[in-house]
Design an enzyme around this catalytic site. Structure first.
Site, PDB file in Angstrom:
ATOM      1  N   LEU A   1       0.839  -1.203   0.000  1.00 27.73           N
ATOM      2  CA  LEU A   1       0.000   0.000   0.000  1.00 27.73           C
ATOM      3  C   LEU A   1       0.875   1.254   0.000  1.00 27.73           C
ATOM      4  CD1 LEU A   1      -2.073  -2.196   0.905  1.00 27.73           C
ATOM      5  CD2 LEU A   1      -3.172  -0.418   2.272  1.00 27.73           C
ATOM      6  N   ASP A   2       0.328   2.374  -0.469  1.00 30.66           N
ATOM      7  CA  ASP A   2       1.030   3.649  -0.383  1.00 30.66           C
ATOM      8  C   ASP A   2       0.121   4.686   0.269  1.00 30.66           C
ATOM      9  OD1 ASP A   2      -0.789   4.411  -2.323  1.00 30.66           O
ATOM     10  OD2 ASP A   2       0.664   4.547  -3.947  1.00 30.66           O
ATOM     11  N   SER A   3       0.565   5.927   0.269  1.00 30.37           N
ATOM     12  CA  SER A   3      -0.183   6.953   1.009  1.00 30.37           C
ATOM     13  C   SER A   3      -1.604   7.139   0.476  1.00 30.37           C
ATOM     14  CB  SER A   3       0.576   8.285   0.959  1.00 30.37           C
ATOM     15  OG  SER A   3       0.757   8.682  -0.391  1.00 30.37           O
TER      16      SER A   3
ATOM     17  N   ASP B   1      -3.408   4.817  -0.903  1.00 31.91           N
ATOM     18  CA  ASP B   1      -4.182   3.653  -0.464  1.00 31.91           C
ATOM     19  C   ASP B   1      -4.647   3.796   0.986  1.00 31.91           C
ATOM     20  OD1 ASP B   1      -4.060   2.205  -2.862  1.00 31.91           O
ATOM     21  OD2 ASP B   1      -2.112   1.345  -2.346  1.00 31.91           O
TER      22      ASP B   1
ATOM     23  N   ARG C   1      -6.182   2.055 -10.302  1.00 29.02           N
ATOM     24  CA  ARG C   1      -7.059   2.574  -9.247  1.00 29.02           C
ATOM     25  C   ARG C   1      -7.587   3.978  -9.557  1.00 29.02           C
ATOM     26  NH1 ARG C   1      -2.519   3.673  -4.444  1.00 29.02           N
ATOM     27  NH2 ARG C   1      -1.194   4.959  -5.768  1.00 29.02           N
TER      28      ARG C   1
END
Lengths: 89, 412
Positions: free
Chosen positions: A39-41, A43, B69
């Site tokens: 995950l990143d920021s 996410d 996304r």
């Protein structure tokens, strides 16, 4: 509603599978949310939204979110929030 | 300053007739219509037009989640169409120096599906707590070009001209200018759109959507026909690689056509009513820039959406300028009106027709409307050499766009 750790874990894992297309077998308690699960920021914004929805909690402005490192940290944080909400009622 | 020459060397699309150019052309050659009765539209009170031409979303998970996304359907369509266009051109972004490739993709709006979902989470309590990080990136007007450029690593000019149904053709025109001015070696250009009931509803409320063919969807879109009663919306994306001629020649690229002229202009008359005078001015301007005469044009791919007023005005504009000698057809009988994507998708179809020396007819043109009969309608597939073609795209707001292109050995 009081939930067990197993119940919170199951729902949390479901969030990670549905929102971040992760494989359930990778969702171990010690898995690092950023380094292991990828995950990143951006996410984490959606993680917070999903957790708020699934557990009916408000955590967007809670500073403790920043200290989350592992999947187990997420579960423990939700359990803590739920206990605090129960104590307030 | 000497202007560079611009040629089209790659094409790709996702359309209501399939996932790529070959599926689209096969559907057209078979005379298929992609129109469908939209069961889910029935729940909307006041929506009278229940037909659309949807495109199928396939293989979207081949795009990694972190790239995907921020993409709604319209961006995924564009990514897939762009990849097809680059593969067709035999050119990769990395083949150029950094910044050498630009990207221009237009649409009417960003994702209406995401916009609707956002408001559904906010209302009725005005609660922003369920707003996700990605909704903004899917709703913004440049969502498609932003996603395509990021995904492909394009670092040149990135633009998102928004001119509703003229967006796709305006994008190709902008790519043409970027090449001519020497600002890019290659530009991925096109348009995209995704279906939503509010899109059809926007036309329906203006009495511009078909309402009389809900029980016979494939007959609903019938440009220039006496019994037309409005358009049906479609979705998808068309992408073209516009490249500097000398660059394409040096790498021995396959060249579909050279862009010789492009014009875009406002009508200054009315926000929704088409204007034959403005259309005529637009086509005339493109011809003038191309240095061509009306008799040099072998085929006109009309914008004609199947609305009563728009088709009549375009037929009058074409008739006034070209008389009834140049073959004219519209593809919207087959694929509906793909709005911001239409100019690009239909230009791609026209280029394939040029390559194959064939002209596809206007589907469902069974009785030519007396108001539209001053031009030469193509009503069945015919074999014919196309040296030069003219493509129109018009939009609400009085926006007009025309592009003229020719095969390199066009003889004019």
């Amino acid at each position: 509603m009081k939930m067990t750790k197993a119940e919170v874990t199951a729902i949390t894992n479901k969030v990670f599978v549905e929102s971040f297309e992760l494989d359930e077998k990778d969702l171990t308690p010690e898995a690092l949310v950023f380094d292991d699960l990828g995950l990143d920021s951006l996410d984490t914004v959606d993680l917070v939204v999903a957790l708020q929805q699934k557990f009916s909690v408000k955590i967007r402005d809670d500073e403790r979110v920043r200290s989350i490192r592992t999947l187990d940290d997420v579960v423990e944080f939700i359990l803590t929030i739920q206990q605090e909400m129960a104590a307030d009622q | 300053m000497t202007l560079k020459r611009a040629v089209i060397t790659g094409i790709g699309c996702v359309s209501p007739l399939g996932r790529d150019v070959s599926a689209l052309i096969a559907g057209l050659a078979a005379g298929k219509s992609a129109a469908k009765y939209m069961e889910e539209y029935k729940q909307y009170i006041g929506l009278r037009s229940l037909i659309a031409a949807p495109a199928e979303l396939v293989d979207e998970k081949k795009i990694p989640r972190k790239d995907r996304r921020s993409m709604s359907r319209m961006s995924i369509f564009s990514v897939q169409a762009a990849e097809e266009a680059l593969a067709d051109a035999g050119l990769a972004v990395a083949d150029l120096l950094p910044g050498g490739m630009g990207c221009v993709i237009g649409s009417t709006v960003g994702s209406m599906n995401t916009m609707s979902a956002t408001f559904e989470t906010m209302l009725p309590d005005f609660d922003l707590n369920q707003m996700t990080a990605m909704q903004f990136f899917q709703v913004i007007s440049h969502t498609a070009v932003m996603n395509v450029a990021q995904y492909l690593g394009i670092t040149g000019s990135v633009w998102a001209p928004s001119g509703a149904c003229a967006s796709g053709l305006q994008s190709v025109g902008m790519g043409y200018d970027l090449i001519r001015l020497g600002r890019q070696k290659a530009v991925l250009c096109g348009g995209t759109e995704e279906l939503h009931p509010t899109v059809t509803g926007s036309f329906d409320v203006l009495y511009a959507a078909s309402t009389g063919y809900n029980d016979n969807p494939t007959k609903a879109s019938r440009p220039f026909d006496r019994d037309r009663d409005g358009l049906i919306c479609g979705e998808g994306s068309g992408m073209l690689l516009v490249e500097e001629y000398e660059h394409a020649k040096a790498r021995q690229a396959k060249i579909y056509a050279e862009i010789l002229g492009f014009e875009t202009c406002g009508s200054g008359e009315h926000i929704s009513q088409s204007s034959r005078a403005a259309m005529s001015r637009c086509m005339g301007g493109a011809l003038k820039q191309a240095g061509l005469r009306v008799e040099d044009i072998d085929y006109i791919n009309a914008h004609a959406t199947s609305t009563v007023h728009g088709d009549k005005e375009e037929a009058a504009a074409i008739g006034g300028l070209f008389g009834n000698s140049v073959p004219v057809s519209s593809m919207k009988g087959n694929i509906g009106h793909t709005l911001g994507a239409s100019g690009a998708i239909e230009l791609i179809i026209s280029l394939v027709m040029m390559k194959q020396s064939v002209i596809f007819p206007t589907l469902n043109l069974e009785h030519i409307d007396p108001d539209c009969n001053a031009i030469h309608h193509v009503v069945e597939t015919r074999e014919q050499q196309i040296r030069c073609l003219l493509k129109n795209a018009f939009a609400f707001g009085g926006i007009n766009a025309t592009l003229v292109c020719a095969g390199l050995d066009n003889g004019v």
